[in-house]
Design an enzyme around this catalytic site. Structure first.
Site, PDB file in Angstrom:
ATOM      1  N   CYS A  73      85.169  21.111  28.857  1.00 30.11           N
ATOM      2  CA  CYS A  73      86.263  22.040  29.024  1.00 30.11           C
ATOM      3  C   CYS A  73      87.608  21.313  29.074  1.00 30.11           C
ATOM      4  CB  CYS A  73      85.980  22.771  30.329  1.00 30.11           C
ATOM      5  SG  CYS A  73      87.215  23.862  30.878  1.00 30.11           S
TER       6      CYS A  73
ATOM      7  N   GLU B  71      92.343  25.770  23.745  1.00 33.01           N
ATOM      8  CA  GLU B  71      91.162  25.658  22.892  1.00 33.01           C
ATOM      9  C   GLU B  71      90.139  26.748  23.171  1.00 33.01           C
ATOM     10  OE1 GLU B  71      90.638  21.651  24.453  1.00 33.01           O
ATOM     11  OE2 GLU B  71      88.658  22.253  25.133  1.00 33.01           O
TER      12      GLU B  71
END
Ligand code: SAH
Length: 341
Positions: free
Chosen positions: A330, A89
């Site tokens: 994250c 991502e």
């Protein structure tokens, strides 16, 4: 077949010369790829037929697939699907100073920091250079913007994939290509000391951020296994040397974890640890994840910690929080997505 986004301008020049083409052809190709954003060699209309054939025979242009996009105020989160069916991502944040993209450097991560979602998924592999370059280009194409900043703070430890990361930085910094200024690129590490030492002699003025998160070995050992390999003494020595050689300021990231590292006493210890170092501290309100018992510090504790550092004449900011609605921490988007499948 080689992905052409893996090639720095000078690598491309060398390869073309070796194959009896002209050095300037590399600049022309860079212009098509990174300025005009063409994704088919046949569209590079100012190149000779033989060169287009050579490119088609040996190279591919293959951008990453965007699998999912989540949007919140001033933040977009992108999930990419890689060719081996893994996912990574990238997060785009709109700041008042510009648009900053946080990119991933590995599929998973081996560093196992206790607070971090990425570490729940062990490292599968390093990202290739082209996969980092493509995160930048795909986000720019999707949002029709040009990024002003890139930070290597997504999934993975950049200094555990050092060569590809350096190649990536050289490519996005190339003035004939994406031309992102080196001072607008930040590499963040949990403290891989030998690579900090190597990075000290990297010839570009890229920013270095250190995920510190603790003022002493006792706390840091509990949060970050890397500290058992390179303790604070070794880490601080490498950082001091880096600053001395490069004359650059480092950033210390410090996640505020309730009753773990956020006491006033810890703030005093931290002030002593980094006293006299050319740095600034970024206090990060912890982004709670469902798989960890760690809790975000109270506002009051964060402010007191901040005040203590200020009093000790340390440059400090509290990081603005982004994207509580999207899976902002994250590695969260990736792990949520993979559990849904
Ligand atoms: N491995 C590198 C880069 C990836 S982590 C490093 O350790 O620096 C990027 C930053 O996000 C680090 O400072 C990390 O500690 C922080 N981070 C990870 N999980 C977080 C969470 N749940 N909340 C807030 N910050 C987090």
């Amino acid at each position: 077949m080689i992905n052409i986004y893996d090639y720095s301008l000078s690598d491309l020049e060398t390869t073309l010369l070796e194959n009896n083409f002209k050095k300037y052809n590399a600049s022309q190709i860079y212009d098509w790829l990174y300025k005009k954003r063409v994704t088919n060699f046949n569209d590079m209309t100012n190149l000779k037929k033989e060169l287009i054939k050579y490119l088609n025979d040996y190279f591919i242009i293959e951008p990453l697939k965007i699998v999912k996009v989540e949007k919140d105020t001033n933040v977009h989160k992108f999930l990419f699907g890689l060719s081996d069916n893994t996912n990574i991502e990238a997060v785009l944040m709109n700041h008042d100073y510009g648009d900053s993209l946080c990119i991933s450097t590995q599929v998973g991560c081996n560093m196992n920091c206790q607070f971090c979602e990425s570490g729940r998924n062990k490292k599968i592999r390093n990202l290739e250079t082209y996969e980092m370059v493509s995160q930048v280009m795909q986000v720019e194409e999707w949002l029709k913007i040009r990024l002003t900043h890139v930070v290597l703070m997504g999934i993975g430890e950049p200094f555990d994939n050092y060569d590809n990361v350096i190649n990536f930085v050289n490519i996005i910094n190339e003035s004939k290509g994406i031309a992102l200024g080196s001072r607008h690129i930040t590499v963040s590490t949990c403290g891989v000391v030998p690579k900090i030492e190597e990075f000290t002699y990297f010839d570009k003025q890229v920013n270095l951020a250190i995920s510190l998160h603790a003022p002493n070995d006792e706390i840091r050992n509990k949060l970050m296994p890397i500290n058992k390999v390179y303790n604070l003494d070794k880490l601080m020595n490498a950082i001091k040397k880096y600053i001395k050689v490069t004359n650059r300021r480092v950033t210390f990231e410090y996640i505020m974890l309730k009753e773990i590292n956020d006491s006033y006493e810890n703030a005093i210890k931290l002030s002593k640890l980094i006293k006299g170092i050319n740095c600034y501290v970024n206090l990060i309100p912890y982004n709670e994840t469902s798989y960890s018992d760690l809790v975000k510090s109270d506002k009051k504790a964060i402010l007191e910690f901040y005040d203590c550092l200020k009093k000790n004449k340390i440059n400090v900011t509290i990081r603005k929080e982004f994207g509580s609605k999207v899976s902002a921490a994250c590695g969260q988007l990736r792990s949520n997505y993979e559990e849904e499948q």
